[in-house]
Each structure stands twice: as C-alpha cells, then as structure tokens.
Design a protein around this motif. Structure first.
Motif, PDB file in Angstrom:
ATOM      1  N   LEU A 111      33.556  23.799  50.258  1.00  0.00           N
ATOM      2  CA  LEU A 111      33.832  24.437  48.972  1.00  0.00           C
ATOM      3  C   LEU A 111      33.284  25.859  48.948  1.00  0.00           C
ATOM      4  O   LEU A 111      33.908  26.761  48.367  1.00  0.00           O
ATOM      5  N   MET A 115      35.239  29.200  47.695  1.00  0.00           N
ATOM      6  CA  MET A 115      34.721  30.059  46.627  1.00  0.00           C
ATOM      7  C   MET A 115      34.519  31.484  47.118  1.00  0.00           C
ATOM      8  O   MET A 115      34.863  32.453  46.417  1.00  0.00           O
ATOM      9  N   LYS A 124      40.113  34.059  40.795  1.00  0.00           N
ATOM     10  CA  LYS A 124      39.314  32.957  40.267  1.00  0.00           C
ATOM     11  C   LYS A 124      40.025  31.645  40.583  1.00  0.00           C
ATOM     12  O   LYS A 124      41.260  31.565  40.516  1.00  0.00           O
ATOM     13  N   LEU A 125      39.244  30.630  40.907  1.00  0.00           N
ATOM     14  CA  LEU A 125      39.810  29.301  41.061  1.00  0.00           C
ATOM     15  C   LEU A 125      40.288  28.812  39.701  1.00  0.00           C
ATOM     16  O   LEU A 125      39.683  29.113  38.670  1.00  0.00           O
ATOM     17  N   ALA A 130      38.795  23.402  39.598  1.00  0.00           N
ATOM     18  CA  ALA A 130      37.375  23.141  39.384  1.00  0.00           C
ATOM     19  C   ALA A 130      37.151  21.749  38.807  1.00  0.00           C
ATOM     20  O   ALA A 130      36.252  21.004  39.254  1.00  0.00           O
ATOM     21  N   PRO A 164      27.834  23.591  47.015  1.00  0.00           N
ATOM     22  CA  PRO A 164      29.113  23.958  47.644  1.00  0.00           C
ATOM     23  C   PRO A 164      29.181  23.687  49.140  1.00  0.00           C
ATOM     24  O   PRO A 164      30.278  23.595  49.689  1.00  0.00           O
ATOM     25  N   VAL A 241      27.503  23.467  40.075  1.00  0.00           N
ATOM     26  CA  VAL A 241      28.625  23.756  40.982  1.00  0.00           C
ATOM     27  C   VAL A 241      29.894  23.960  40.178  1.00  0.00           C
ATOM     28  O   VAL A 241      30.674  24.890  40.437  1.00  0.00           O
ATOM     29  N   GLU A 244      29.815  27.290  38.488  1.00  0.00           N
ATOM     30  CA  GLU A 244      30.015  28.374  39.446  1.00  0.00           C
ATOM     31  C   GLU A 244      31.490  28.521  39.806  1.00  0.00           C
ATOM     32  O   GLU A 244      32.007  29.641  39.921  1.00  0.00           O
ATOM     33  N   MET A 245      32.197  27.403  39.987  1.00  0.00           N
ATOM     34  CA  MET A 245      33.634  27.483  40.270  1.00  0.00           C
ATOM     35  C   MET A 245      34.375  28.141  39.117  1.00  0.00           C
ATOM     36  O   MET A 245      35.288  28.952  39.316  1.00  0.00           O
ATOM     37  N   ALA A 248      33.240  32.030  38.910  1.00  0.00           N
ATOM     38  CA  ALA A 248      33.381  32.818  40.133  1.00  0.00           C
ATOM     39  C   ALA A 248      32.115  33.621  40.425  1.00  0.00           C
ATOM     40  O   ALA A 248      32.160  34.709  40.984  1.00  0.00           O
TER      41      ALA A 248
END
Length: 390
Positions: A111, A115, A124-125, A130, A164, A241, A244-245, A248
C-alpha cells in the motif's frame, strides 16, 4: 538476476539448502532502514520439480538460537490464521547464522508504494479505494483477533504493526495483511519482546501502547505492553492508515509548533525495533499521544460524513470509545461502499484504479524524485543512482 531453470545449477553465494528445499536469493524487495528487509527468492525441492517464487524475511531481533526461535514462533502463530486476507506463511529456513521466515509471494504492491505513487503523480486515491482497502484489512484483523490455538484457547492476538508496509494489494486487487513478526499474543512459550522496545511501525502505534511511561498501570511489567492491550490498538492503527489514504499525507505531519507547549516528553530511552530515518521516535510518540478529537475533527473536515464518522471513532484516544471489534469497523466501511449510489467498490475496481495510477507513473523523467522502499514497482528516475546509495 534470472531464475534458475533446474536443480543442477551450481551454487552461488546467494544459494542455500534448508529443510529439503533449495533457495536462490534473487534480489531485495525491500531494503530500507524503516522497514523489515524482504528478499525475493526462488524455492525448489531438493528432489527437483517446479520452482516457486517466495519472499524471505530475515529475522534480525536477537542472536544465535533466539533468531531461530523467533522465526519458528512467527510460523507457528501464523498457522492459527487461515483467512484469504492474511498472507500465507510457508515455513522457516535457516542458513548458517541466518534465520528466515518464508512467505508466499503473490504479484502485487505494498500500500505504501501505491500511496507514494499517487503523491508522485499528484493524484488522490478515491474514497472507494480507501474504504475498500480498510474494510478488507479490518476483516483480516477481526479474524486474527478471534484466533484460538490447537486447544481452543483464545490467543488475544494484537498485530501491532498495521501500516502501509504491512498491507499488500495483489495485481488482482485483493488485499492481504502481512508481517505478524511484531504481533503480541498469549501463545504459550513465546519469547518476550525486550523491555522498552517498541515493536512494529511507530508512526501508526496506538496511544495506549505509549502511555505506559506517562501513567504505568499497577502490575504492568513492560511499559510498552499495557495490561488491557487488545485488538482495539490495531483499530487505531488502521484508522490512521485510512485517514492517510483519504488525505494523501501522513495525518500527524502538521507543524511542530502545535506541540511546543507540551511539558511532558516521551522518554528518549525508549527505542524502536529499528532506527527511523524519517523522524525521531520521541517526535512520533508525542504526536500520537496528542492527536486527539480536535485534531481528528480538523483533519477530517472535508471528508464525507460517513467516512468522517468512521475515522473519528477508530481514532478515539481511549480504546473503550473505539469500535469494540474490527468487524464493526469493517461493516460500517462496507455500508459506506454500498450506500454511495455507485456500483459496489471491490477488487475489480481497485485493480483498475491502481493500474491507471501506475500508468501515469510510466514516464519517470517527468516525476519528482521519490524514495524507493519497494524495489521494482516504479521506474527509477534517471537522476537517481541506486548503486551509490548506502
């Protein structure tokens, strides 16, 4: 290095035999001061047969016989975990003074690599990605937290290293949780972690693991292992986590001036399992200990309300205020995925999103320089000479 084609190839310094198998180390997969070293190797029966690509994780905590014991313990613990979202451990291997945990290698990426790639191409995911990844990890954790031994006794397992680099996405979009080497459990006969050593990734450690130095409990033998340690510590780590996803960026990266008024400092004598090349452990610990509801509310202010609610609950400072089980967090994440009005987000959609992301990163000359953690997942920018790195 090319893979061997038969069992008659002469040994090289990177070849060894162990427990009826012949191993040939091909290259590092991860070689970074902040993470476990991982090596890509081929494995073949000494009697011949097909080659299988595996990951070897050297055990570095301890010396001599302790190394072997820790490898065997990790394999033993993993034998009680049978879940599609938990990476398979094949066994252990020993070569001279080295001890390895042998893990199955499915094509994919960590991951953290995904990222970092998103940041490199200024993307951005998606919220769906996420939520899907976090839900799959929560499902794996729920299984691990409920695991029992051969006699049906609860193991009370706590992963302690959810981050991650312990989450891997296969090329098919499936999610797997890895790295049980830092796990805490009540499995009989396990070697204790050395005192004042913080196992796992300090950047995602739950605050109750760190509070032992501030307010140790009566009868607490290790200040980093609270008496009531349970799976809710992993829920906090997964919440970080997830955040954070969605953001970003690492959620605890605001200016240090926010913490200049803190009188009580986390003691510098506590050490991590490996020295960090990013931030001192003291800095990370103090950020985690003071990342409270106000900071979470500010960080999540632009998220959809369902995701904001999930993240906020997962990141409550007190374990009793978080989800009671990882399964509860999984269910709310899956409810979000079903309620968006779009087709459900799953492995197929994750595979497509990651494929698009890495297609954007196919021209390294156009990307900013980035840190290499998982080797081989991105082209190396022409201005980076890995051969010169220490």
């Amino acid at each position: 290095m090319s893979e061997p084609t038969d069992s008659d190839r002469p040994f090289s310094p990177l070849d060894f035999e162990a427990d009826k198998y012949r191993y040939s180390i091909q290259r590092p997969l991860v070689s970074h001061p902040d993470y476990d070293t991982l090596l890509i190797a081929s494995r073949q029966s000494t009697e011949g047969g097909d080659l299988k690509r595996v990951i070897l994780k050297p055990i570095l905590l301890g010396h001599g016989h302790e190394l072997r014991t820790r490898a065997v313990e990790e394999v033993h613990l993993s034998s009680f975990l049978r879940h599609p979202n938990i990476a398979s451990v094949l066994g252990s291997a020993f070569n001279d003074e080295m001890a390895y945990v042998v893990m199955d290698m499915d094509p994919g990426r960590f991951l953290l690599s995904i990222m970092d790639t998103a940041i490199s191409v200024q993307r951005k995911l998606s919220h769906g990605f996420a939520a899907y990844v976090a839900a799959e990890v929560a499902d794996a954790l729920d299984h691990a937290h409920r695991a029992v031994d051969d006699e049906g006794r609860a193991l009370h397992l706590v992963h302690r290293a959810v981050g991650p680099m312990s989450i891997r996405l296969g090329h098919n979009g499936r999610v797997q949780l890895t790295n049980l080497g830092a796990a805490w459990s009540e499995l009989m006969g396990r070697i204790r972690t050395p005192p004042q050593m913080l196992r796992g990734d300090p950047a995602y450690t739950a605050p109750e693991i760190l509070r032992g130095f501030e307010k140790p409990e009566a009868g607490q033998r290790d200040p980093l292992t609270p008496l009531a340690l349970d799976g809710r510590a992993d829920i906090f780590s997964l919440g970080l986590v997830l955040l954070e996803m969605l953001l970003a960026r690492y959620p605890l990266d605001p200016p240090d001036t926010l913490w200049l008024d803190i009188e009580l400092r986390f003691p510098p004598e506590v050490r991590g399992e490996r020295p960090s090349s990013l931030l001192p452990l003291e800095t990370l610990a103090n950020r985690l200990l003071h990342f409270g509801p106000e900071e979470v509310q500010h960080a999540t202010r632009e998220l959809p309300e369902p995701l904001r609610r999930i993240v906020t609950r997962a990141l409550r400072p007190e374990p009793a205020e978080r989800y009671a089980t990882a399964g509860q967090m999984r269910d709310e994440l899956r409810d979000f995925l079903q309620a968006t009005g779009q087709p459900p987000y799953g492995a197929k959609q994750a595979k497509a999103e990651v494929k698009r992301l890495f297609a954007l990163a196919s021209a390294p000359a156009e990307l900013p320089a980035y840190s290499i953690v998982e080797m081989g997942v991105l082209p190396v920018p022409p201005d980076m000479n890995l051969e010169d790195e220490d």
